[in-house]
Motif scaffolding. Structure first.
Motif, PDB file in Angstrom:
ATOM      1  N   ARG A  87       0.794  -1.119  -0.114  1.00 45.84           N
ATOM      2  CA  ARG A  87       0.013  -0.044   0.036  1.00 45.84           C
ATOM      3  C   ARG A  87       0.872   1.343   0.216  1.00 45.84           C
ATOM      4  N   GLN A  88       1.933   1.402   0.813  1.00 38.59           N
ATOM      5  CA  GLN A  88       2.937   2.546   1.085  1.00 38.59           C
ATOM      6  C   GLN A  88       3.414   2.772  -0.484  1.00 38.59           C
ATOM      7  N   GLY A  92       2.850   6.143  -3.183  1.00 34.32           N
ATOM      8  CA  GLY A  92       4.072   6.918  -3.421  1.00 34.32           C
ATOM      9  C   GLY A  92       4.213   6.924  -5.030  1.00 34.32           C
ATOM     10  N   SER A 130       3.297  -3.378  -6.805  1.00 35.31           N
ATOM     11  CA  SER A 130       2.755  -3.286  -5.585  1.00 35.31           C
ATOM     12  C   SER A 130       1.425  -3.385  -5.783  1.00 35.31           C
ATOM     13  N   LEU A 194      -4.956   4.870  -0.117  1.00 33.70           N
ATOM     14  CA  LEU A 194      -5.042   4.973   1.263  1.00 33.70           C
ATOM     15  C   LEU A 194      -6.096   4.863   2.252  1.00 33.70           C
ATOM     16  N   GLU A 198      -4.524  -3.009   4.788  1.00 37.15           N
ATOM     17  CA  GLU A 198      -3.100  -2.935   5.277  1.00 37.15           C
ATOM     18  C   GLU A 198      -2.446  -4.409   4.545  1.00 37.15           C
ATOM     19  N   THR A 201       4.622  -6.846   5.919  1.00 33.12           N
ATOM     20  CA  THR A 201       5.954  -6.363   5.467  1.00 33.12           C
ATOM     21  C   THR A 201       6.972  -7.459   5.787  1.00 33.12           C
TER      22      THR A 201
END
Length: 456
Positions: A87-88, A92, A130, A194, A198, A201
């Motif tokens: 997600r992050q 980005g 991603s 966003l 979740e 990692t």
């Protein structure tokens, strides 16, 4: 007197169906803008060349500046996805893509446009693996994942279908609009990302040596081929570039075999259901990406069509993919992924070879009809191939596996533009189209033989 407070906006809890839906929509929009940016530019290339100059090598770099960085950074992006979270990384990358798109639309010179396209490629490299990994986290059931992948692929199919015509329409006003159209879609995608699920990692050390040698190998090869078509393959700069590509390529392979934390994990290709999809992705993109590049230039420069008319010739091919994509999961369940991949690649081969053998004055409707055979390859080849790959690796390696897979695809696309551009510039357009499509057909035929070796 105090002002009334508004209830806080909260996202649904993790695992909630609404959150999975938000995730699917976000990933689909991401794939939409990535695909749209790849296909919409083709019909605008002659107008870009007229306004900014640069010759055929210049417009090759408008296409390959994006594709090359996309391919070169995908492997590292897969590792970064696993390390920092899908997600992050996706949020980005999408934000950077929007900024780079605006820079493309405002570019005052060809050099600035190419630099902005390179930035788009960097962003797309982060977005593709991603987005696939995000779906892998959201849909852990195999059947639900297959359906989610089909919806995700629908985003690419819609972009592919709309791209040529939308590009033609926007180019009538200004070619700059084909990049600025990414702004509203990208902003919506960031907001949805966003609010998506979740993602977990895990430690994934960055392979600096592998990344450096990979960029040098791909960049040197692409530069050498493109510049070889203009300056000749005996020119000093071409010889140097190809030598760098060879040395870096060998260095990359040797380092990946020895490194403790390589970009491509040891043993990833021991299963043929992870190796063969890489070959399929490469061969598929030679034809699917090379055809629009070659025919967009030929139809406008040789046959005198406008950008909009050129887009309309591509419309049946793109609509074929759009119409068939929703039925892909249903077809896979009944005939099997392997069989569908083989059928799709066979039809692509027939279409590419047929186009190569067409006489110069072939009616446009006949060209459009034959290109539909290649269009079938989109829904028949990529969704089942993606499903076979993701079903053959553990979930925690989904980011790396999808990164390697999409690298193979983008390398195929970049080399197609580089080689086919050389063939167009060194021959008449008719001879260039014939040679390019015969090469694409031969590679797709070889890929079909490889697909027969899949387990399912």
């Amino acid at each position: 007197m105090t002002a009334p407070t508004l209830p806080a906006l909260t996202s649904p809890p993790a695992g909630h169906p609404a959150r999975r839906t938000t995730t699917l929509v976000a990933a689909t929009l991401v794939f939409f803008v990535i695909t749209l940016d790849a296909v919409i530019v083709n019909v605008a290339l002659p107008r870009i060349q007229t306004e900014l100059g640069g010759g055929i090598s210049g417009i090759q770099w408008v296409v390959d500046g994006y594709t090359l960085m996309f391919a070169a950074l995908l492997l590292s992006s897969g590792s970064l996805t696993d390390r920092f979270g899908a997600r992050q990384v996706l949020a980005g990358g999408t934000a950077l893509f929007v900024v780079a798109s605006v820079a493309c639309g405002l570019a005052p010179t060809l050099q600035v446009l190419i630099a902005a396209r390179i930035a788009q490629g960097v962003a797309a490299a982060a977005m593709m693996p991603s987005s696939m990994a995000l779906l892998n986290h959201a849909f852990d059931d195999a059947r639900r994942r297959a359906r989610a992948i089909a919806v995700w692929a629908m985003g690419g199919a819609v972009a592919s279908s709309a791209g040529p015509v939308l590009g033609g329409l926007l180019t009538l006003l200004s070619w700059r609009l084909i990049f600025l159209v990414n702004l509203p879609v990208g902003m919506v995608a960031v907001i949805l990302i966003l609010r998506s699920v979740e993602t977990s990692t895990h430690s994934a050390p960055f392979d600096w040596a592998g990344q450096a040698t990979g960029i040098l190998a791909m960049g040197g090869l692409t530069y050498g081929v493109i510049e070889g078509g203009q300056a000749g393959f005996t020119a000093p700069q071409v010889i140097v570039a190809l030598t760098i590509a060879l040395v870096a390529g060998v260095g990359f392979v040797l380092w990946q075999r020895r490194a403790q934390h390589p970009m491509i994990p040891h043993g990833l290709f021991r299963d043929r259901n992870t190796l063969i999809p890489m070959l399929i992705g490469f061969g598929f993109m030679i034809g699917y990406y090379g055809l629009p590049f070659v025919m967009s230039l030929a139809l406008q420069q040789e046959r005198g069509l406008t950008p909009l008319s050129t887009g309309l010739v591509f419309l049946p091919m793109m609509l074929t993919g759009l119409v068939l994509t929703p039925f892909t999961p249903w077809i896979i369940e009944r005939v099997g992924g392997k069989r569908l991949v083989v059928v799709g690649l066979t039809l692509m081969t027939a279409g590419l070879v047929s186009i190569a053998l067409l006489p110069p004055a072939t009616p446009f409707w006949a060209i459009a009809a034959l290109m539909m055979l290649t269009g079938i390859g989109g829904p028949f080849v990529m969704p089942p191939t993606t499903g076979i790959l993701l079903g053959s690796v553990p979930a925690q390696r989904g980011g790396v596996a999808s990164g390697v897979f999409n690298t193979s695809r983008q390398v195929g696309g970049a080399l197609a533009v580089a080689v086919f551009g050389v063939l167009l510039s060194s021959n008449t357009y008719t001879a260039g189209v014939t040679a390019s499509m015969l090469i694409a057909g031969a590679i797709t035929a070889a890929t079909t033989i490889a697909a027969l070796q899949l387990k399912r």
